[in-house]
Design a protein around this motif. Structure first.
Motif, PDB file in Angstrom:
ATOM      1  N   ASP A 161     -56.570  -6.890  21.121  1.00 22.45           N
ATOM      2  CA  ASP A 161     -55.230  -6.639  21.680  1.00 22.45           C
ATOM      3  C   ASP A 161     -55.312  -6.369  23.179  1.00 22.45           C
ATOM      4  O   ASP A 161     -54.468  -6.843  23.956  1.00 22.45           O
ATOM      5  CB  ASP A 161     -54.585  -5.462  20.950  1.00 22.45           C
ATOM      6  CG  ASP A 161     -53.114  -5.287  21.298  1.00 22.45           C
ATOM      7  OD1 ASP A 161     -52.519  -6.223  21.873  1.00 22.45           O
ATOM      8  OD2 ASP A 161     -52.560  -4.212  21.000  1.00 22.45           O
ATOM      9  N   ALA A 162     -56.332  -5.613  23.608  1.00 23.93           N
ATOM     10  CA  ALA A 162     -56.483  -5.325  25.035  1.00 23.93           C
ATOM     11  C   ALA A 162     -56.709  -6.601  25.833  1.00 23.93           C
ATOM     12  O   ALA A 162     -56.117  -6.797  26.904  1.00 23.93           O
ATOM     13  CB  ALA A 162     -57.636  -4.340  25.248  1.00 23.93           C
ATOM     14  N   ILE A 163     -57.547  -7.490  25.323  1.00 28.43           N
ATOM     15  CA  ILE A 163     -57.788  -8.770  25.997  1.00 28.43           C
ATOM     16  C   ILE A 163     -56.524  -9.623  25.995  1.00 28.43           C
ATOM     17  O   ILE A 163     -56.202 -10.304  26.987  1.00 28.43           O
ATOM     18  CB  ILE A 163     -58.950  -9.524  25.319  1.00 28.43           C
ATOM     19  CG1 ILE A 163     -60.277  -8.829  25.627  1.00 28.43           C
ATOM     20  CG2 ILE A 163     -59.001 -10.981  25.767  1.00 28.43           C
ATOM     21  CD1 ILE A 163     -60.730  -8.955  27.064  1.00 28.43           C
ATOM     22  N   ARG A 164     -55.773  -9.573  24.908  1.00 33.51           N
ATOM     23  CA  ARG A 164     -54.513 -10.323  24.834  1.00 33.51           C
ATOM     24  C   ARG A 164     -53.540  -9.828  25.900  1.00 33.51           C
ATOM     25  O   ARG A 164     -52.868 -10.639  26.559  1.00 33.51           O
ATOM     26  CB  ARG A 164     -53.905 -10.168  23.439  1.00 33.51           C
ATOM     27  CG  ARG A 164     -52.605 -10.952  23.251  1.00 33.51           C
ATOM     28  CD  ARG A 164     -52.006 -10.736  21.886  1.00 33.51           C
ATOM     29  NE  ARG A 164     -52.815 -11.326  20.828  1.00 33.51           N
ATOM     30  CZ  ARG A 164     -53.495 -10.626  19.922  1.00 33.51           C
ATOM     31  NH1 ARG A 164     -53.473  -9.290  19.959  1.00 33.51           N
ATOM     32  NH2 ARG A 164     -54.212 -11.230  18.995  1.00 33.51           N
ATOM     33  N   ARG A 165     -53.453  -8.520  26.090  1.00 28.75           N
ATOM     34  CA  ARG A 165     -52.541  -7.973  27.092  1.00 28.75           C
ATOM     35  C   ARG A 165     -52.967  -8.340  28.513  1.00 28.75           C
ATOM     36  O   ARG A 165     -52.146  -8.353  29.421  1.00 28.75           O
ATOM     37  CB  ARG A 165     -52.447  -6.450  26.938  1.00 28.75           C
ATOM     38  CG  ARG A 165     -51.811  -6.023  25.623  1.00 28.75           C
ATOM     39  CD  ARG A 165     -51.572  -4.532  25.570  1.00 28.75           C
ATOM     40  NE  ARG A 165     -51.101  -4.125  24.241  1.00 28.75           N
ATOM     41  CZ  ARG A 165     -50.376  -3.039  23.999  1.00 28.75           C
ATOM     42  NH1 ARG A 165     -50.026  -2.250  25.009  1.00 28.75           N
ATOM     43  NH2 ARG A 165     -50.009  -2.741  22.774  1.00 28.75           N
ATOM     44  N   MET A 166     -54.243  -8.635  28.694  1.00 21.05           N
ATOM     45  CA  MET A 166     -54.720  -9.076  30.002  1.00 21.05           C
ATOM     46  C   MET A 166     -54.409 -10.550  30.240  1.00 21.05           C
ATOM     47  O   MET A 166     -54.609 -11.057  31.352  1.00 21.05           O
ATOM     48  CB  MET A 166     -56.237  -8.861  30.112  1.00 21.05           C
ATOM     49  CG  MET A 166     -56.665  -7.416  29.989  1.00 21.05           C
ATOM     50  SD  MET A 166     -58.465  -7.219  29.921  1.00 21.05           S
ATOM     51  CE  MET A 166     -58.850  -7.152  31.669  1.00 21.05           C
TER      52      MET A 166
END
Length: 406
Positions: free
Chosen positions: A50-55
């Motif tokens: 999810d963190a990578i997706r938000r980036m």
């Protein structure tokens, strides 16, 4: 704010990305002379994805994924006794192999490419010491220069020097040890090296082989040992460490001879004690820790990289949310992130690790037989598909509008 990040690894680069997005001026210092885009295979799970997706980087990460279909337990002849395939159903939790397996160097490079135009990167330099007051922190660098900053961040790994500097006198040892050590290096790939990760057991030892491209194979030696020598050897020379591992594994069987021969000339050899970093202190004044420096979860958690990515996002989010109240931002970083860290660290259970690394041949045979029966009954597959959460639990990332909408 003017922020200095000590360490240009995954957590450091991710934090730099989010801080710049929040409008801050960021410098990253890395003690290696160039981007350290090396290392073995890592995975992303749950909140880390999810963190990578938000980036906005999930597609880029996906394009660099390692194609690992599953994990096999093999005997001395290389015959698979039990195989646990990756969960590709799109639901449930990941198995031993994640949907997002990637080489550490590729992930570092992706994060660096996303920040290099906006972040000042300085290589071949580290922070030797610092002093601070209520308004600033002064960092003194290894090249003899110094600089003033509003915030100093230690993203310098599980052996963090900045963590040692901010822990109070008499603080407990931050390392939570499990009596296991690990070494890895690369060898040339051969025709029998497939996209299944092979795992072989010898008494008190484990060998893993996984291949990430057409020409290279990763080798992991894992040792179950509680001794002063095994803990101290990781601080000695490469030659001494290679001798140690060769002595411990020479009679292990399977493809050990091939792997030891490759180790002799490997220039990417690395070894470490498997530990968790557990401390009540993540910040002091204008100095704060992130990633493994704050809360290393160990490779056996499966959440080390994901935990670092989540921590970077939460730290940057709280700083942006309380841009004019740094003490409150750092306090909120701790209270927001710590329950998640406690959860992922608690997944590492020493008695289960010891059970998975038997000390005698009879116990190894029993372990393999139990694993074979479970795979025959499709237990790992059913558990993965019907689990409601992955290793990070069901916690959702906080929302930080200043970052997410930037």
């Amino acid at each position: 704010m003017k922020v200095l990040i000590c360490g240009g690894g995954i957590a450091g680069e991710a934090l730099a990305y989010w801080l710049v997005r929040g409008g801050h001026r960021v410098t990253v210092v890395e003690r290696f002379p160039a981007l350290r885009a090396t290392g073995a295979q890592v995975d992303l799970r749950g909140q880390g994805i999810d963190a990578i997706r938000r980036m906005g980087l999930l597609d880029v990460v996906g394009s660099r994924r390692v194609d690992e279909a599953g994990v096999a337990m093999v005997d001395a002849r290389g015959k698979a006794r039990a195989t646990i395939m990756a969960n590709t159903s799109g639901r449930g939790r990941q198995t031993l192999t994640s949907e997002y397996e990637i080489m550490r160097g590729d992930l570092v490079r992706i994060l660096h490419d996303a920040t290099k135009e906006d972040v000042n990167h300085v290589f071949g330099v580290s922070v030797d010491r610092f002093e601070q007051d209520e308004k600033r922190v002064v960092a003194h660098f290894s090249d003899g220069t110094s600089g003033e900053f509003d915030l100093l961040v230690g993203a310098d790994g599980q052996g963090s020097r900045l963590r040692r500097a901010i822990l109070p006198p008499g603080a407990p040892d931050p390392y939570w040890r499990v009596g296991i050590h690990m070494a890895y290096w690369f060898v040339p790939r051969i025709a029998t090296d497939t996209d299944i990760r092979d795992t072989y057991h010898a008494p008190g030892r484990m060998i893993m082989r996984r291949s990430h491209n057409p020409t290279e194979t990763q080798v992991y030696f894992i040792l179950r040992e509680d001794s002063k020598e095994s803990s101290a050897v990781h601080r000695e020379s490469i030659e001494r460490r290679k001798t140690f591992w060769a002595d411990r594994f020479r009679d292990a069987g399977w493809q050990t001879e091939r792997f030891l021969e490759g180790m002799e000339t490997a220039d990417d050899f690395y070894s470490q004690e498997v530990v968790q970093v557990r401390t009540d202190t993540w910040s002091k004044g204008r100095v704060v820790l992130v990633g493994d420096a704050a809360h290393c979860a160990s490779p056996f958690s499966g959440m080390g990289v994901s935990g670092g990515l989540v921590g970077a996002y939460v730290l940057a989010g709280e700083i942006s949310r309380h841009a004019h109240d740094l003490p409150r931002a750092l306090a909120n970083y701790d209270t927001t992130l710590r329950p998640f860290v406690d959860e992922i660290q608690a997944t590492v259970k020493p008695h289960l690790l010891r059970l998975a690394m038997p000390r005698n041949k009879w116990a190894i045979d029993a372990f393999h037989s139990a694993a074979a029966l479970a795979c025959f009954l499709r237990v790992p597959d059913l558990v993965a598909r019907h689990s409601k959460t992955d290793r990070g639990g069901d916690r959702q990332l906080p929302n930080y509008p200043d970052l997410d909408d930037a």
